[in-house]
Design an enzyme around this catalytic site. Structure first.
Site, PDB file in Angstrom:
ATOM      1  N   HIS A 142      -2.931   7.297   2.371  1.00 25.92           N
ATOM      2  CA  HIS A 142      -3.408   5.985   1.910  1.00 25.92           C
ATOM      3  C   HIS A 142      -4.790   5.753   2.499  1.00 25.92           C
ATOM      4  O   HIS A 142      -5.006   5.922   3.701  1.00 25.92           O
ATOM      5  CB  HIS A 142      -2.434   4.898   2.365  1.00 25.92           C
ATOM      6  CG  HIS A 142      -2.968   3.519   2.223  1.00 25.92           C
ATOM      7  ND1 HIS A 142      -3.548   3.063   1.050  1.00 25.92           N
ATOM      8  CD2 HIS A 142      -3.034   2.486   3.108  1.00 25.92           C
ATOM      9  CE1 HIS A 142      -3.932   1.818   1.222  1.00 25.92           C
ATOM     10  NE2 HIS A 142      -3.641   1.439   2.456  1.00 25.92           N
ATOM     11  N   CYS A 180       0.802  -1.218   0.000  1.00 24.69           N
ATOM     12  CA  CYS A 180       0.000   0.000   0.000  1.00 24.69           C
ATOM     13  C   CYS A 180       0.840   1.275   0.000  1.00 24.69           C
ATOM     14  O   CYS A 180       0.315   2.365  -0.192  1.00 24.69           O
ATOM     15  CB  CYS A 180      -0.944   0.008   1.201  1.00 24.69           C
ATOM     16  SG  CYS A 180      -2.171  -1.316   1.160  1.00 24.69           S
ATOM     17  N   ASN A 223     -10.338   0.361  -0.093  1.00 24.47           N
ATOM     18  CA  ASN A 223      -8.877   0.320  -0.102  1.00 24.47           C
ATOM     19  C   ASN A 223      -8.415  -0.308  -1.415  1.00 24.47           C
ATOM     20  O   ASN A 223      -8.582  -1.508  -1.632  1.00 24.47           O
ATOM     21  CB  ASN A 223      -8.378  -0.491   1.093  1.00 24.47           C
ATOM     22  CG  ASN A 223      -6.862  -0.547   1.178  1.00 24.47           C
ATOM     23  OD1 ASN A 223      -6.148  -0.160   0.258  1.00 24.47           O
ATOM     24  ND2 ASN A 223      -6.354  -1.044   2.306  1.00 24.47           N
TER      25      ASN A 223
END
Length: 337
Positions: free
Chosen positions: A257, A116, A287
């Site tokens: 993020h 990520c 996500n």
């Protein structure tokens, strides 16, 4: 000639048409819209459902939009980097596939893996390549088809993830007061037990056993990951502010993020930055791993003004984490999606 710096000169993005909302998920696993929204802040996510299409498709769509929007001559692109956790194949690289589909004749391509944190790390790498003076234009793409790793019988993880891609064009400039300023990037290497996919790599290759025991899906110990993410991302944001003599009032935007709304709220609260300065789109994308930051840029581009102080921050499997300070280089309102 002055010092060469690296600037983002355009943003492209792509998300699939199919929307998987919380109501549909609640018919698949034991969950509710209220449970999901309260815990992670997600209402819906986009899923690539067409057979035979993978991450390279998402990346290519985002890059194609970027090229069309900026008007850049494809023959002037020096390199293309795709950062992803969900490559089309073990080899060749997803970037090589994207490059071929786009018809870039004078560029080289490679994949970058940092979970990520992929976009955060790759932007720094691309900036260093530009600053070396050897390259002038690089396309950086964050793309993930997270639905390919998700176990849709596991309510703890299947509610979190979506598919998408974001792309930026990074170019050389001699204008010192815009572009990538500096970064604070770290890896503590302690994250393996808490966030991983158990099978499919060289340690545990695919077999009937691994398939039968559902070992090819994402595994996460949510509470541990949450705790590390909040601590590391908040410390990283404060560290990058300290490195650049920034106070909270000097920061125009934080682009984090997009993993969990509660993580985002906790991180920015610790750093003393109000939520109205934070770009949040997790509610409608979920996500998307390496794609979250460039997709947030894509969504927020029209609000960004030349000279805005922007902080990127991320956390991912490994545990990898960090933050970077960026001065926005153009008025985003001039571009439309």
């Amino acid at each position: 000639m002055g010092k060469i710096n690296a600037v983002i000169t355009g943003v492209g993005g792509y998300v699939p048409d199919y929307i998987l909302n919380n109501e549909e998920l609640s018919r698949m696993v034991d969950t509710t819209d209220e449970w999901i929204t309260t815990r992670v802040g997600i209402k819906e996510r986009r899923i690539l459902t067409e057979e035979g299409l993978g991450t390279s498709y998402l990346a290519r769509k985002a890059a194609k939009q970027l090229i069309q929007k900026t008007g850049v001559d494809p023959d002037t692109i020096d390199a293309l980097i795709v950062t992803t956790t969900t490559p089309d194949y073990k080899f060749p690289s997803t970037a090589s596939i994207v490059l071929g589909k786009l018809g870039l004749k004078n560029a080289f391509a490679f994949d970058f893996s940092a979970a990520c944190c992929g976009f955060l790390y790759t932007l720094d790498v691309a900036a260093s390549m530009i600053q070396s003076g050897r390259y002038k234009k690089i396309i950086v793409i964050g793309a993930d088809k997270m639905s390919s790793l998700v176990d849709y019988t596991d309510r703890a993880t299947c509610v979190l993830f979506g598919d998408g891609a974001g792309a930026v064009l990074v170019e050389a400039t001699v204008e010192e007061n815009v572009g990538v300023q500096n970064s604070y990037l770290r890896t503590d290497g302690q994250g393996l037990p808490f966030l991983h996919m158990k099978a499919g790599g060289s340690v545990c290759p695919p077999s009937h056993f691994t398939v039968d025991h559902r070992l090819h899906y994402l595994y996460q110990e949510g509470r541990t990951v949450f705790r590390y993410a909040v601590t590391d991302m908040s410390n990283d944001v404060m560290k990058i502010m300290e490195m650049n003599n920034l106070k909270a009032e000097d920061v125009n935007w934080v682009i984090p993020h997009e993993a969990n709304l509660r993580i985002i709220e906790a991180v920015t609260k610790r750093a003393g930055i109000p939520l109205d300065k934070v770009v949040v789109n997790i509610d409608h994308y979920g996500n998307t791993s390496a794609a979250t930051i460039p997709l947030a840029l894509w969504d927020a581009e029209s609000q960004l003004k030349k000279g805005d102080n922007v902080i990127f921050t991320a956390f991912g499997a490994g545990f990898v984490h960090g933050a970077s300070f960026y001065k926005w280089a153009y008025d985003g309102a001039a571009y439309g999606k």
